[in-house]
Scaffold this motif. Sequence first.
Motif, PDB file in Angstrom:
ATOM      1  N   SER A 162      51.920  10.129 155.563  1.00 43.30           N
ATOM      2  CA  SER A 162      50.853   9.238 156.022  1.00 43.30           C
ATOM      3  C   SER A 162      49.473   9.806 155.735  1.00 43.30           C
ATOM      4  O   SER A 162      48.524   9.055 155.472  1.00 43.30           O
ATOM      5  N   LEU A 163      49.340  11.125 155.790  1.00 42.82           N
ATOM      6  CA  LEU A 163      48.046  11.757 155.530  1.00 42.82           C
ATOM      7  C   LEU A 163      47.496  11.383 154.161  1.00 42.82           C
ATOM      8  O   LEU A 163      46.283  11.268 153.974  1.00 42.82           O
ATOM      9  N   LEU A 170      55.047   2.768 154.813  1.00 46.31           N
ATOM     10  CA  LEU A 170      55.880   3.014 155.990  1.00 46.31           C
ATOM     11  C   LEU A 170      55.713   1.907 157.021  1.00 46.31           C
ATOM     12  O   LEU A 170      56.686   1.475 157.652  1.00 46.31           O
ATOM     13  N   SER A 171      54.481   1.438 157.207  1.00 44.48           N
ATOM     14  CA  SER A 171      54.226   0.373 158.180  1.00 44.48           C
ATOM     15  C   SER A 171      54.917  -0.922 157.774  1.00 44.48           C
ATOM     16  O   SER A 171      55.534  -1.603 158.602  1.00 44.48           O
ATOM     17  N   ALA A 191      47.890   6.505 164.097  1.00 47.83           N
ATOM     18  CA  ALA A 191      46.733   5.664 164.419  1.00 47.83           C
ATOM     19  C   ALA A 191      45.432   6.381 164.062  1.00 47.83           C
ATOM     20  O   ALA A 191      44.493   5.765 163.524  1.00 47.83           O
ATOM     21  N   LEU A 192      45.367   7.684 164.339  1.00 46.07           N
ATOM     22  CA  LEU A 192      44.177   8.466 163.984  1.00 46.07           C
ATOM     23  C   LEU A 192      44.012   8.547 162.466  1.00 46.07           C
ATOM     24  O   LEU A 192      42.892   8.433 161.946  1.00 46.07           O
ATOM     25  N   ILE A 193      45.122   8.736 161.763  1.00 47.21           N
ATOM     26  CA  ILE A 193      45.074   8.798 160.297  1.00 47.21           C
ATOM     27  C   ILE A 193      44.575   7.475 159.723  1.00 47.21           C
ATOM     28  O   ILE A 193      43.740   7.448 158.811  1.00 47.21           O
ATOM     29  N   ILE A 194      45.077   6.379 160.263  1.00 46.07           N
ATOM     30  CA  ILE A 194      44.639   5.061 159.795  1.00 46.07           C
ATOM     31  C   ILE A 194      43.141   4.891 160.018  1.00 46.07           C
ATOM     32  O   ILE A 194      42.407   4.405 159.139  1.00 46.07           O
ATOM     33  N   GLY A 195      42.664   5.311 161.186  1.00 43.72           N
ATOM     34  CA  GLY A 195      41.235   5.216 161.474  1.00 43.72           C
ATOM     35  C   GLY A 195      40.395   6.032 160.504  1.00 43.72           C
ATOM     36  O   GLY A 195      39.350   5.570 160.025  1.00 43.72           O
TER      37      GLY A 195
END
Length: 224
Positions: A162-163, A170-171, A191-195
């Motif tokens: 995800s990073l 994946l989502s 969620a933090l990575i997406i942000g």
Amino acid sequence: MLVVGNGGGEDAIHLFAATLWHEKSNMAYKGKITQWYQSQGYGYITLENSTQRIKFEFDALKNITSQPSKDAVVRFTLSQDRHGNHHATQIERLQSTPLSLFAALVFVTALGFALYQYQYPRVIGWGLGVINLASVVVATLDRRAYAKQQPLTSDPALIFISLFGGWIGLSVCTALFSLPSRSFFYRLLVALIIGVHFAALIWTVSERGLRDLNGLIAEISAWF
């Protein structure tokens, strides 16, 4: 325990045939929780497209910690006890469309617009395409492993993917394949990575941000 509904013998025959197939292929059933007896510790699931009801015990619930709303959609497997009665096991509530899926669609749309409108570096698009192709492969393997009740890819491995932007694939696959939900810590980090990725995209479509991004890509290219 198998409870025959209004469908009578024909439904029972269909369920018996389906049971043999599912037990052989290790696939799961889908249905709705239609009865829930909190004080007695059990309830009933009505099979999808059928009137058949399957009894389940509360300890078979995997990601349901409180009384679900009526007609909550769940996925489960069938087990047979020594008396020949069927009951539902490995019960998981199928989540509604996750926010991460919505975020993935918005991010891909915004990235496509940036590539077209702002002459965004094509290498970013290609790189995300490759990493998300890998994430789709991982999710597909997890789908097969889950069907066979085998271990899934670890949370740290998925966070690492995800990073680099693999959270998009994946989502999408988690929603399409109805994969089990991950730990709270995993969901928080993703969620933090997406942000962070959204913030980076917004910054790099600005004049200064795009200039800095192109400079960084040039420096990395020089190393090779």
